[in-house]
Design a protein around this motif. Structure first.
Motif, PDB file in Angstrom:
ATOM      1  N   ALA A 202     -17.775  -0.396  -5.291  1.00 42.67           N
ATOM      2  CA  ALA A 202     -19.044  -0.859  -5.865  1.00 42.67           C
ATOM      3  C   ALA A 202     -19.917   0.313  -6.292  1.00 42.67           C
ATOM      4  N   THR A 203     -19.940   1.364  -5.495  1.00 41.42           N
ATOM      5  CA  THR A 203     -20.719   2.560  -5.851  1.00 41.42           C
ATOM      6  C   THR A 203     -20.190   3.188  -7.131  1.00 41.42           C
ATOM      7  N   ALA A 204     -18.856   3.300  -7.250  1.00 40.79           N
ATOM      8  CA  ALA A 204     -18.264   3.875  -8.461  1.00 40.79           C
ATOM      9  C   ALA A 204     -18.580   3.034  -9.692  1.00 40.79           C
ATOM     10  N   ILE A 205     -18.534   1.723  -9.549  1.00 41.49           N
ATOM     11  CA  ILE A 205     -18.837   0.856 -10.695  1.00 41.49           C
ATOM     12  C   ILE A 205     -20.302   0.948 -11.079  1.00 41.49           C
ATOM     13  N   ARG A 206     -21.184   1.021 -10.097  1.00 39.62           N
ATOM     14  CA  ARG A 206     -22.615   1.200 -10.418  1.00 39.62           C
ATOM     15  C   ARG A 206     -22.847   2.498 -11.185  1.00 39.62           C
ATOM     16  N   GLN A 207     -22.128   3.549 -10.815  1.00 43.08           N
ATOM     17  CA  GLN A 207     -22.314   4.849 -11.459  1.00 43.08           C
ATOM     18  C   GLN A 207     -21.730   4.888 -12.862  1.00 43.08           C
ATOM     19  N   PHE A 208     -20.523   4.337 -13.023  1.00 45.41           N
ATOM     20  CA  PHE A 208     -19.787   4.524 -14.269  1.00 45.41           C
ATOM     21  C   PHE A 208     -19.623   3.253 -15.102  1.00 45.41           C
ATOM     22  N   GLY A 209     -19.873   2.094 -14.511  1.00 42.24           N
ATOM     23  CA  GLY A 209     -19.790   0.851 -15.257  1.00 42.24           C
ATOM     24  C   GLY A 209     -18.469   0.119 -15.174  1.00 42.24           C
ATOM     25  N   ARG A 210     -17.395   0.835 -14.873  1.00 46.63           N
ATOM     26  CA  ARG A 210     -16.070   0.217 -14.779  1.00 46.63           C
ATOM     27  C   ARG A 210     -15.146   1.199 -14.065  1.00 46.63           C
ATOM     28  N   ILE A 211     -13.928   0.734 -13.767  1.00 44.29           N
ATOM     29  CA  ILE A 211     -12.878   1.599 -13.232  1.00 44.29           C
ATOM     30  C   ILE A 211     -11.638   1.406 -14.088  1.00 44.29           C
ATOM     31  N   ASP A 212     -11.152   2.488 -14.685  1.00 46.67           N
ATOM     32  CA  ASP A 212      -9.928   2.425 -15.487  1.00 46.67           C
ATOM     33  C   ASP A 212      -8.685   2.729 -14.652  1.00 46.67           C
ATOM     34  N   VAL A 213      -8.813   3.655 -13.723  1.00 47.57           N
ATOM     35  CA  VAL A 213      -7.671   4.125 -12.941  1.00 47.57           C
ATOM     36  C   VAL A 213      -8.071   4.249 -11.480  1.00 47.57           C
ATOM     37  N   LEU A 214      -7.222   3.747 -10.599  1.00 47.97           N
ATOM     38  CA  LEU A 214      -7.378   3.948  -9.160  1.00 47.97           C
ATOM     39  C   LEU A 214      -6.147   4.676  -8.643  1.00 47.97           C
ATOM     40  N   VAL A 215      -6.354   5.832  -8.020  1.00 46.04           N
ATOM     41  CA  VAL A 215      -5.277   6.554  -7.352  1.00 46.04           C
ATOM     42  C   VAL A 215      -5.503   6.437  -5.854  1.00 46.04           C
ATOM     43  N   ASN A 216      -4.629   5.687  -5.193  1.00 50.88           N
ATOM     44  CA  ASN A 216      -4.731   5.474  -3.747  1.00 50.88           C
ATOM     45  C   ASN A 216      -3.926   6.536  -3.024  1.00 50.88           C
ATOM     46  N   ASN A 217      -4.605   7.571  -2.564  1.00 49.17           N
ATOM     47  CA  ASN A 217      -3.924   8.718  -1.982  1.00 49.17           C
ATOM     48  C   ASN A 217      -4.074   8.822  -0.470  1.00 49.17           C
ATOM     49  N   VAL A 218      -4.950   8.033   0.139  1.00 51.77           N
ATOM     50  CA  VAL A 218      -5.167   8.158   1.585  1.00 51.77           C
ATOM     51  C   VAL A 218      -3.906   7.767   2.345  1.00 51.77           C
ATOM     52  N   GLY A 219      -3.551   8.563   3.331  1.00 56.22           N
ATOM     53  CA  GLY A 219      -2.400   8.281   4.173  1.00 56.22           C
ATOM     54  C   GLY A 219      -1.828   9.568   4.732  1.00 56.22           C
ATOM     55  N   GLY A 220      -0.828   9.437   5.542  1.00 56.49           N
ATOM     56  CA  GLY A 220      -0.175  10.609   6.116  1.00 56.49           C
ATOM     57  C   GLY A 220       0.126  10.394   7.584  1.00 56.49           C
ATOM     58  N   ALA A 221       1.300  10.850   8.002  1.00 56.05           N
ATOM     59  CA  ALA A 221       1.704  10.667   9.390  1.00 56.05           C
ATOM     60  C   ALA A 221       0.770  11.417  10.334  1.00 56.05           C
ATOM     61  N   ILE A 222       0.347  10.743  11.384  1.00 58.90           N
ATOM     62  CA  ILE A 222      -0.534  11.347  12.385  1.00 58.90           C
ATOM     63  C   ILE A 222       0.292  12.004  13.476  1.00 58.90           C
ATOM     64  N   TRP A 223       1.334  11.313  13.918  1.00 53.71           N
ATOM     65  CA  TRP A 223       2.237  11.833  14.934  1.00 53.71           C
ATOM     66  C   TRP A 223       3.656  11.848  14.388  1.00 53.71           C
ATOM     67  N   MET A 224       4.450  12.797  14.850  1.00 54.96           N
ATOM     68  CA  MET A 224       5.872  12.858  14.501  1.00 54.96           C
ATOM     69  C   MET A 224       6.653  12.935  15.801  1.00 54.96           C
ATOM     70  N   ARG A 225       7.334  11.835  16.112  1.00 56.31           N
ATOM     71  CA  ARG A 225       8.083  11.747  17.365  1.00 56.31           C
ATOM     72  C   ARG A 225       9.024  10.549  17.278  1.00 56.31           C
ATOM     73  N   PRO A 226      10.085  10.524  18.079  1.00 53.91           N
ATOM     74  CA  PRO A 226      10.955   9.344  18.093  1.00 53.91           C
ATOM     75  C   PRO A 226      10.161   8.092  18.448  1.00 53.91           C
ATOM     76  N   PHE A 227      10.596   6.966  17.912  1.00 51.00           N
ATOM     77  CA  PHE A 227       9.811   5.735  17.997  1.00 51.00           C
ATOM     78  C   PHE A 227       9.489   5.342  19.434  1.00 51.00           C
ATOM     79  N   GLU A 228      10.419   5.586  20.362  1.00 50.53           N
ATOM     80  CA  GLU A 228      10.188   5.175  21.744  1.00 50.53           C
ATOM     81  C   GLU A 228       9.072   5.971  22.425  1.00 50.53           C
ATOM     82  N   HIS A 229       8.643   7.046  21.775  1.00 44.52           N
ATOM     83  CA  HIS A 229       7.561   7.856  22.349  1.00 44.52           C
ATOM     84  C   HIS A 229       6.189   7.505  21.757  1.00 44.52           C
TER      85      HIS A 229
END
Length: 260
Positions: free
Chosen positions: A76-103
């Motif tokens: 909503a903030t982006a639309i108020r500023q610019f009027g529309r959204i042409d492209v959304l790049v969803n980049n949030v993410g990333g492994a927090i822990w790296m370990r075998p599943f049972e751990h």
């Protein structure tokens, strides 16, 4: 470099404070995009200043995208500023822990899913009505080739869900003029994160499990190396551009031959 690809385009980049998101934002700005940079870290303001100093146009938005309200308000903030959204790049993410599943414990499993699935799902949902209204739009979700990998089962599950979300949204929205694709990066060389995903003290086992991931990632790549931030941004910006106008519902692996 095609310097005019994003002229007059309004683009949201999430997770823009560091790493791949920062690289995508800076390069998109250099190609003419006006940007809404979304992150929960104050570092995102530095990226906005860097873009403005180079003659680009951007705003920084602080938001926690792991909940619906954060995504809704950021869009909503982006639309108020610019009027529309042409492209959304969803980049949030990333492994927090790296370990075998049972751990993994239940708290860690839920945290991995919240981190690597919900920001993408919430932002897609938040931006969709405005794109439907204007009859056009592009969404690029950042997935991962770690859907086939070791020591990251909850993260792998989240990114598998991102892939399914991408294809299902593409099918629903193609005739509305909206393209939805995903780029699945492999291992990527990047500067050390200024704000780590996991601030817990690392044990000897943690170090060994991380080394196993690095070894598996490198060995699974035909090129036997990690990619660069530039190589990942190249693929994301291609998918975001009109050059990919006949691509939707596609998961593009960028892993040196490892397709995940």
């Amino acid at each position: 470099m095609r310097s005019e690809r994003f002229r007059d385009k309004i683009m949201i980049v999430t997770g823009a404070a560091q790493g791949i998101g920062r690289e995508v934002a800076i390069r998109a700005a250099a190609e003419g995009a006006r940007l809404a940079l979304v992150d929960r870290s104050e570092l995102v303001h530095e990226v906005a200043v860097e873009i403005e100093t180079a003659g680009g146009s951007s705003i920084a938005i602080l938001a926690d995208l792991e909940n619906w309200e954060g995504a809704r308000d950021a869009v909503a903030t982006a639309i108020r500023q610019f009027g529309r959204i042409d492209v959304l790049v969803n980049n949030v993410g990333g492994a927090i822990w790296m370990r075998p599943f049972e751990h993994f414990d239940d708290r860690q499993i839920e945290a991995e899913i919240r981190r690597s699935l919900f920001p993408t799902m919430w932002c897609c949902r938040a931006v969709l009505p405005s794109m439907i209204e204007v009859g056009s739009g592009v969404i690029v979700n950042v997935s991962s080739i770690a859907t086939r990998g070791i020591n990251r089962v909850p993260y792998s599950a989240a990114k598998g869900a991102v892939n399914a979300l991408t294809v299902a949204m593409a099918m629903e929205n193609a005739e509305r003029g909206i393209r939805v694709n995903a780029v699945a990066p492999g291992g990527t060389d990047a500067p050390q994160r200024r704000i780590p995903r996991n601030s817990e003290n690392q044990t000897e086992d943690d170090g060994r499990w991380i080394d196993e991931v690095v070894r598996q990632t490198t060995e699974s790549s035909f090129m036997k190396r990690y990619g660069t931030l530039e190589e990942q941004a190249n693929a994301i910006l291609f998918m975001a551009s009109d050059e990919a106008s006949y691509l939707t519902g596609t998961i593009l692996p960028v892993g040196g031959g490892d397709t995940g």
